[in-house]
Write a protein that holds these residues in place. Structure first.
Motif, short mmCIF file in Angstrom:
data_model
loop_
_atom_site.label_atom_id
_atom_site.label_comp_id
_atom_site.label_asym_id
_atom_site.label_seq_id
_atom_site.Cartn_x
_atom_site.Cartn_y
_atom_site.Cartn_z
N PRO A 17 0.82 -1.21 0.00
CA PRO A 17 0.00 0.00 0.00
C PRO A 17 0.86 1.26 0.00
N LEU A 18 0.45 2.23 -0.82
CA LEU A 18 1.19 3.48 -0.93
C LEU A 18 0.68 4.46 0.12
N PRO A 116 6.29 4.08 -7.85
CA PRO A 116 6.14 3.62 -6.47
C PRO A 116 7.45 3.03 -5.94
N LEU A 117 7.76 3.36 -4.71
CA LEU A 117 8.93 2.81 -4.04
C LEU A 117 8.47 2.01 -2.83
N ASP A 118 8.95 0.77 -2.71
CA ASP A 118 8.65 -0.01 -1.51
C ASP A 118 9.34 0.61 -0.30
N ALA A 124 9.26 -2.05 -7.51
CA ALA A 124 8.62 -3.32 -7.85
C ALA A 124 7.97 -3.26 -9.23
N LEU A 125 8.78 -2.96 -10.24
CA LEU A 125 8.30 -2.91 -11.62
C LEU A 125 9.22 -3.75 -12.50
N ARG A 144 9.02 2.98 7.16
CA ARG A 144 8.26 1.75 7.38
C ARG A 144 7.17 1.55 6.34
N ALA A 145 6.97 2.51 5.46
CA ALA A 145 5.89 2.42 4.50
C ALA A 145 6.40 2.75 3.11
N ALA A 146 5.66 2.30 2.10
CA ALA A 146 6.00 2.59 0.72
C ALA A 146 5.71 4.06 0.42
#
Length: 281
Positions: A17-18, A116-118, A124-125, A144-146
């Protein structure tokens, strides 16, 4: 650096989740975001960007780079046509304002292709590069979050990391500069050659110790950046070189530059000094 909540409606993506928007240049998060993939054309991307819509990429990473390049060419083509039909007002001030406004708008539009960055900065592409070291160097420890960031910014972060690892050879300094992201790197050194060759006050070049000449043996480098000009001036004979800058990110770069410069001047006592924004010296 800007981190603000990103809450696009009905946003789905196979990565975690972003939860946030990340911009080193303080661009605001787009209010509207759509998911884009390899089927998107430059025309469609341009229309979405003009409306202020962010395009969160879910396709092949290399195709995202190609789309960004195509979008840049589309923007430049439209701007060129607009200048022909609506030339700017005459005068250097008007031309400067128009050029600056066009550059700002171009950066805004290109900044709406999003990646998006984890949480650990993994992309994740498909065919995505490993940008973790570059992101860690610029953004700091992973959270701790994307997050979501602009592809244009991410490419700049990755490019700056490569230059920092390899360094930029500066013949006028007799060494290399390893600049951080956001610090001007002297890739073209013509102006450094001018600093190296420009005539200096006689007191600076002769090293006179008279108290009356103290001021003329001091040089100031305002907006010192990497510190390369300060190092060159110190090597040319100034006893004191004061460099100032407002960006904390520039301090590690200039410290490394000045340490390297000092080691190459072992037989000299002259040392450049740099002032932090909150320091009087």
């Amino acid at each position: 650096m800007s981190r603000t909540p990103l809450k696009p409606a009905d946003l789905t993506h196979p990565s975690p989740p972003l939860t946030g928007w990340h911009s080193e240049n303080h661009w605001p998060a787009p209010e509207t975001v759509v998911v884009a993939d390899d089927r998107m054309t430059a025309d469609a991307a341009y229309r979405l960007a003009k409306s202020g819509t962010g395009m969160l990429w879910a396709g092949d990473f290399q195709n995202a780079r190609q789309l960004l390049g195509a979008l840049a060419r589309r923007i430049d083509h439209i701007d060129t046509a607009r200048r022909r039909t609506h030339p700017p007002r005459r005068g250097p001030a008007a031309l400067f304002e128009r050029t600056r406004a066009d550059a700002h708008e171009r950066a805004r539009l290109l900044g709406l292709v999003l990646i998006p960055l984890d949480a650990d900065y993994t992309i994740a592409l498909r065919r995505a590069p490993d940008a973790r070291a570059a992101c860690l160097e610029t953004y700091g420890p992973a959270g701790r979050a994307a997050t979501v960031t602009s592809l244009r910014e991410l490419l700049g972060v990755m490019g700056a990391h490569e230059w920092r690892v390899r360094g930029v050879v500066v013949p006028a300094l007799g060494g290399s500069i390893h600049a951080h992201y956001g610090v001007f790197s002297p890739v073209r050194g013509e102006y450094l050659d001018l600093v190296l060759a420009a005539p200096l006050p006689a007191t600076a070049s002769t090293g006179s110790t008279s108290a009356a000449t103290d001021a003329s043996r001091t040089a100031f480098d305002i907006g010192t950046g990497t510190g390369v000009i300060a190092a060159i001036l110190a090597g040319r004979g100034f006893d004191r070189v004061i460099g100032t800058d407002t960006s904390p990110r520039r301090w590690p770069v200039r410290a490394r530059t000045l340490r390297g410069s000092a080691s190459r001047r072992r037989s000299r006592s002259r040392t450049p000094t740099c002032s932090r924004p909150d320091s009087p010296t």
